[in-house]
Structure formats: structure tokens, C-alpha cells
Design a protein around this motif. Sequence first.
Motif, PDB file in Angstrom:
ATOM      1  N   ALA A  17       0.831  -1.197   0.000  1.00  0.00           N
ATOM      2  CA  ALA A  17       0.000   0.000   0.000  1.00  0.00           C
ATOM      3  C   ALA A  17       0.866   1.247   0.000  1.00  0.00           C
ATOM      4  O   ALA A  17       1.830   1.343   0.747  1.00  0.00           O
ATOM      5  CB  ALA A  17      -0.914   0.001   1.230  1.00  0.00           C
ATOM      6  N   PRO A  18       0.546   2.222  -0.826  1.00  0.00           N
ATOM      7  CA  PRO A  18       1.348   3.449  -0.873  1.00  0.00           C
ATOM      8  C   PRO A  18       1.185   4.257   0.393  1.00  0.00           C
ATOM      9  O   PRO A  18       0.121   4.300   0.993  1.00  0.00           O
ATOM     10  CB  PRO A  18       0.778   4.187  -2.098  1.00  0.00           C
ATOM     11  N   GLY A  19       2.268   4.894   0.833  1.00  0.00           N
ATOM     12  CA  GLY A  19       2.218   5.767   1.990  1.00  0.00           C
ATOM     13  C   GLY A  19       2.356   5.054   3.301  1.00  0.00           C
ATOM     14  O   GLY A  19       2.275   5.674   4.348  1.00  0.00           O
ATOM     15  N   THR A  20       2.511   3.728   3.297  1.00  0.00           N
ATOM     16  CA  THR A  20       2.652   2.991   4.544  1.00  0.00           C
ATOM     17  C   THR A  20       4.114   2.726   4.804  1.00  0.00           C
ATOM     18  O   THR A  20       4.947   2.739   3.913  1.00  0.00           O
ATOM     19  CB  THR A  20       1.898   1.657   4.476  1.00  0.00           C
ATOM     20  N   ALA A  21       4.419   2.428   6.111  1.00  0.00           N
ATOM     21  CA  ALA A  21       5.794   2.172   6.486  1.00  0.00           C
ATOM     22  C   ALA A  21       6.244   0.831   5.949  1.00  0.00           C
ATOM     23  O   ALA A  21       5.475  -0.110   5.843  1.00  0.00           O
ATOM     24  CB  ALA A  21       5.932   2.193   8.015  1.00  0.00           C
ATOM     25  N   ALA A  22       7.521   0.724   5.603  1.00  0.00           N
ATOM     26  CA  ALA A  22       8.048  -0.518   5.062  1.00  0.00           C
ATOM     27  C   ALA A  22       8.086  -1.586   6.128  1.00  0.00           C
ATOM     28  O   ALA A  22       8.437  -1.331   7.275  1.00  0.00           O
ATOM     29  CB  ALA A  22       9.456  -0.278   4.523  1.00  0.00           C
ATOM     30  N   THR A  23       7.711  -2.795   5.762  1.00  0.00           N
ATOM     31  CA  THR A  23       7.711  -3.909   6.699  1.00  0.00           C
ATOM     32  C   THR A  23       9.071  -4.577   6.664  1.00  0.00           C
ATOM     33  O   THR A  23       9.515  -5.045   5.625  1.00  0.00           O
ATOM     34  CB  THR A  23       6.622  -4.923   6.316  1.00  0.00           C
ATOM     35  N   THR A  24       9.740  -4.637   7.817  1.00  0.00           N
ATOM     36  CA  THR A  24      11.083  -5.203   7.877  1.00  0.00           C
ATOM     37  C   THR A  24      11.102  -6.566   8.547  1.00  0.00           C
ATOM     38  O   THR A  24      12.143  -7.183   8.620  1.00  0.00           O
ATOM     39  CB  THR A  24      12.008  -4.261   8.652  1.00  0.00           C
ATOM     40  N   ALA A  25       9.986  -6.999   9.083  1.00  0.00           N
ATOM     41  CA  ALA A  25       9.930  -8.297   9.742  1.00  0.00           C
ATOM     42  C   ALA A  25       8.866  -9.148   9.070  1.00  0.00           C
ATOM     43  O   ALA A  25       7.851  -8.635   8.602  1.00  0.00           O
ATOM     44  CB  ALA A  25       9.595  -8.134  11.233  1.00  0.00           C
ATOM     45  N   PRO A  26       9.062 -10.459   8.996  1.00  0.00           N
ATOM     46  CA  PRO A  26       8.061 -11.325   8.378  1.00  0.00           C
ATOM     47  C   PRO A  26       6.790 -11.380   9.206  1.00  0.00           C
ATOM     48  O   PRO A  26       6.825 -11.248  10.427  1.00  0.00           O
ATOM     49  CB  PRO A  26       8.756 -12.694   8.347  1.00  0.00           C
ATOM     50  N   ALA A  27       5.659 -11.565   8.527  1.00  0.00           N
ATOM     51  CA  ALA A  27       4.383 -11.645   9.223  1.00  0.00           C
ATOM     52  C   ALA A  27       4.303 -12.959   9.995  1.00  0.00           C
ATOM     53  O   ALA A  27       4.443 -14.028   9.428  1.00  0.00           O
ATOM     54  CB  ALA A  27       3.231 -11.554   8.230  1.00  0.00           C
ATOM     55  N   VAL A  28       4.099 -12.858  11.304  1.00  0.00           N
ATOM     56  CA  VAL A  28       4.002 -14.029  12.161  1.00  0.00           C
ATOM     57  C   VAL A  28       2.659 -13.989  12.854  1.00  0.00           C
ATOM     58  O   VAL A  28       2.302 -12.997  13.490  1.00  0.00           O
ATOM     59  CB  VAL A  28       5.135 -14.046  13.208  1.00  0.00           C
ATOM     60  N   VAL A  29       1.897 -15.057  12.738  1.00  0.00           N
ATOM     61  CA  VAL A  29       0.581 -15.115  13.356  1.00  0.00           C
ATOM     62  C   VAL A  29       0.698 -15.811  14.705  1.00  0.00           C
ATOM     63  O   VAL A  29       1.121 -16.956  14.772  1.00  0.00           O
ATOM     64  CB  VAL A  29      -0.422 -15.865  12.463  1.00  0.00           C
ATOM     65  N   SER A  30       0.372 -15.115  15.764  1.00  0.00           N
ATOM     66  CA  SER A  30       0.378 -15.690  17.100  1.00  0.00           C
ATOM     67  C   SER A  30      -1.041 -16.098  17.476  1.00  0.00           C
ATOM     68  O   SER A  30      -2.007 -15.511  17.004  1.00  0.00           O
ATOM     69  CB  SER A  30       0.926 -14.688  18.120  1.00  0.00           C
ATOM     70  N   ARG A  31      -1.137 -17.074  18.341  1.00  0.00           N
ATOM     71  CA  ARG A  31      -2.455 -17.503  18.825  1.00  0.00           C
ATOM     72  C   ARG A  31      -2.852 -16.622  20.003  1.00  0.00           C
ATOM     73  O   ARG A  31      -2.206 -16.624  21.042  1.00  0.00           O
ATOM     74  CB  ARG A  31      -2.423 -18.967  19.245  1.00  0.00           C
ATOM     75  N   PHE A  32      -3.910 -15.864  19.826  1.00  0.00           N
ATOM     76  CA  PHE A  32      -4.405 -14.983  20.876  1.00  0.00           C
ATOM     77  C   PHE A  32      -5.600 -15.645  21.561  1.00  0.00           C
ATOM     78  O   PHE A  32      -6.566 -16.017  20.894  1.00  0.00           O
ATOM     79  CB  PHE A  32      -4.816 -13.628  20.286  1.00  0.00           C
ATOM     80  N   ASP A  33      -5.538 -15.768  22.877  1.00  0.00           N
ATOM     81  CA  ASP A  33      -6.598 -16.398  23.657  1.00  0.00           C
ATOM     82  C   ASP A  33      -7.422 -15.345  24.389  1.00  0.00           C
ATOM     83  O   ASP A  33      -6.881 -14.359  24.900  1.00  0.00           O
ATOM     84  CB  ASP A  33      -6.011 -17.390  24.667  1.00  0.00           C
ATOM     85  N   SER A  34      -8.717 -15.559  24.435  1.00  0.00           N
ATOM     86  CA  SER A  34      -9.616 -14.617  25.090  1.00  0.00           C
ATOM     87  C   SER A  34      -9.414 -14.649  26.601  1.00  0.00           C
ATOM     88  O   SER A  34      -9.333 -15.715  27.217  1.00  0.00           O
ATOM     89  CB  SER A  34     -11.076 -14.972  24.758  1.00  0.00           C
ATOM     90  N   VAL A  35      -9.326 -13.450  27.208  1.00  0.00           N
ATOM     91  CA  VAL A  35      -9.145 -13.355  28.660  1.00  0.00           C
ATOM     92  C   VAL A  35     -10.218 -12.491  29.319  1.00  0.00           C
ATOM     93  O   VAL A  35     -10.187 -12.303  30.533  1.00  0.00           O
ATOM     94  CB  VAL A  35      -7.750 -12.801  29.002  1.00  0.00           C
ATOM     95  N   GLY A  36     -11.166 -11.948  28.552  1.00  0.00           N
ATOM     96  CA  GLY A  36     -12.227 -11.155  29.166  1.00  0.00           C
ATOM     97  C   GLY A  36     -13.001 -10.355  28.143  1.00  0.00           C
ATOM     98  O   GLY A  36     -12.705 -10.377  26.944  1.00  0.00           O
ATOM     99  N   HIS A  37     -14.020  -9.618  28.640  1.00  0.00           N
ATOM    100  CA  HIS A  37     -14.876  -8.810  27.770  1.00  0.00           C
ATOM    101  C   HIS A  37     -15.083  -7.419  28.376  1.00  0.00           C
ATOM    102  O   HIS A  37     -16.215  -7.001  28.635  1.00  0.00           O
ATOM    103  CB  HIS A  37     -16.236  -9.503  27.580  1.00  0.00           C
ATOM    104  N   PRO A  38     -14.028  -6.657  28.621  1.00  0.00           N
ATOM    105  CA  PRO A  38     -14.214  -5.316  29.194  1.00  0.00           C
ATOM    106  C   PRO A  38     -14.688  -4.318  28.150  1.00  0.00           C
ATOM    107  O   PRO A  38     -14.394  -4.433  26.960  1.00  0.00           O
ATOM    108  CB  PRO A  38     -12.802  -4.968  29.690  1.00  0.00           C
ATOM    109  N   GLY A  39     -15.412  -3.319  28.612  1.00  0.00           N
ATOM    110  CA  GLY A  39     -15.840  -2.243  27.729  1.00  0.00           C
ATOM    111  C   GLY A  39     -16.726  -2.687  26.584  1.00  0.00           C
ATOM    112  O   GLY A  39     -16.824  -1.988  25.575  1.00  0.00           O
TER     113      GLY A  39
END
Length: 384
Positions: A120-142
Motif C-alpha cells: 500500500a502506498p504511503g505505509t511504512a516498510a515492513t522489515t519483519a516477516p508476518a508471524v501469526v500468534s495464537r491470541f486467547d480470550s481473557v475477558g470482555h471489558p468495555g
Amino acid sequence: MVRSLLVIPLLAAALGGIWLARGALQRWRDLRAAETYELAGDRWPMLVRAGGAMVCGVCVTGLTLLTALGAFGGLGRGDRQPDRSEPVVDTAGADAGAAGGAAVRQQAVPPAATESAAAAPGTAATTAPAVVSRFDSVGHPGGGELLQSAVLGPDGRPRNVRVWLPPQYAKEPNARFPVVVMHAAAPRKTADAEVPDVFEGIGSALQTGKSRPFILVAPEAPNGTAHPCELVAAAPAAVADDAALRTTIAASFRTLPPGPASWGALGVEGGAPCAAAAGLARPDLYGAAAAVSGRYDAAALTQTGAEAPTGSAAKLLLAAAKADAAGLDAARKLQASLKAGPGPAAKAEVRISDNVQDFTPDRERLRLVRQAAQFLAEALAKSS
């Protein structure tokens, strides 16, 4: 692979158990025959073989259960195992809207979206590979969903990262959202541990229609100093391009492409200097920054603003309660110092909010967070 390895000891235990059981049966028959003729026989060989057969039977049962569990687990996961070359998607998040109160774990960006983010034009250059981490639910605030995972930090070590998804994330499965990074003031802690009502403030701004929805990311502050943001305030050039965080969040959630048009910074109280430094040092990464109830090293931050990449002007909100005389004085000094500073520092757009007044400090902080959320959402919407 695991099930095939279990089959070998399973067969060995079964064959061994059959052989020992036959031996024990034969010995038992010999003993019965000896008793018929009133002869004395040795029972130990029979008992040893019978005991061995029982041990083999227990082993066969255990290995059979392990093999069965592995097979059922494979059936549950085999159909959903993605190609290793693509980001991993946990489908629990996609079903959250239909399940009502079901926990949203993760909704990853499709590969095409990741590629478009990098191009995408105007965005910062990505210097690290995309890594998908597993995010686990810990609550429902707000009214949203709070998730947690471990993500590599700039030093290469894993650190805890919390992600708050607004209610619209589950309700609008095709929408993409801007991102705000909230800085913590205490080492080895995330900002929500220091400001637990931050989600209530943002959720309140969303409910009243004063803010557009965004994803809030709260990385754990680094260790090594008792006050990380004081170190950043004294040497704001220490603000690094946290490429691992940006690429991981972009690959794991439905975000807008990383860059100044869609990423902002937020800091409350002790975390405010970090947010101000991030916005002034890297306007090419953060399109807006909001610092709430902070104390600032005006000279150091002005120097950092002067050394910022050219071509983009920082957008900064300095907010403090009306009764916070020290906080407002620090904000005005920083604003004046930046205005008189050299180069990009003088081009920084600095706004001061000094109109919040309420009965308790907690209520004032809630309203200040609401103002910060509104400012960040508006600034990022204009940038995009």
C-alpha cells in the motif's frame, strides 16, 4: 506420526501379553493335574506369567486410549489444518457473532490482505516477516473482547501483548480497523494493568458515537529499568520501529495496512511520555498520538521531533484534567518548546485538552481517555 509410533509398542504389548497369558494357563493346568495325583507343584512360574500378562493388558489399554485420542484429535483438526505458507486462522473468532457470548480468539488477515498491506502506498516498510500468534480470550471489558498472546519484542525476546477488539469487530466480519498502541509505564506490565478502566473509557466513547472503532494493542513494557517511559522521555530516540508487533498484529487481525494512516499511540499517566515520544519520533509509523496526564522532558522531546523523518508532521494531543495544574503546565511547556523547535518539530500539530472536570480522579481519567479515543479516531480517519 504420533499415532504410528504408538502402534509399535501397542502390538508388542499385545503379543507379549498373549504369550504370558498362554504360559500362565499352561502352568495352571499342570498344577491342577499335579493336585489330582497329590503331587506338590511350584506356583511361582504361573503367578509371574499371570502378573506379566496383567501388566501387558494395562499397557495395551493405555496405548489404545492414547491412539484413539490422537485419532479423534486428528479428525477434529485435520480438515482445518492450513498450509504452513499461509497465516493460521482460528475459526473460533469468526463464529463469535453468531454464538452470542462465544469467545473470540483470533480473526486473521487473508494472505491477499497481508500482501496489499505491504504494497500500500504511503505505509511504512515492513522489515519483519508476518508471524501469526495464537491470541486467547481473557475477558470482555468495555463491551469488547480482550485477548492475549506472546509476541517477540524489539530485543528478540517474547513479551506479553494484549489486544482489545471493539464490539464492531465481531458484528462487522468484513470490516478492517485502525490500531492504537497503548504504552505501559511499569516494566513487565501491560498498560491495562495500570489503567484498568481504559477499556471502559474507549467503550463509552464508542457507545456515545464520539469515536470510531479501533483495535487497542497493549504490549508489555521492557525490563531493565524501573521507569521505562522516563528513559524514553530522556532519550526518545530509543523509540524503535517495533516491526514484529506491527506485522504480527496485521497478520493476526483484520486491520488497516500498518502506517500513519491507520496506526496511533496512546499513553496514560506514566505511559504518556512514551506515547508522545512515539508520535514525535516516528510520524511515519504513527499518524497520531495522545498523551494523558503526563509529565514531559520538553527539551528531549523537541530534539526528537526535530530529528524525525521529513515529509510528515506529528499530530499530538496532550490532555490533563482541569485541576491537574502540574500536568497542564508540562503540556503547555512541551507545546511551546515544539513550536519554537527546529525542523519537523516546529511542524508538529499539538493540541491541549484542559476542560475535563469531575468529582473524582477516576472519573476524570475516564473522561480523558474518552477524549483521547475521540482524538485518535478522528486523526486517523482524516489521515486515511
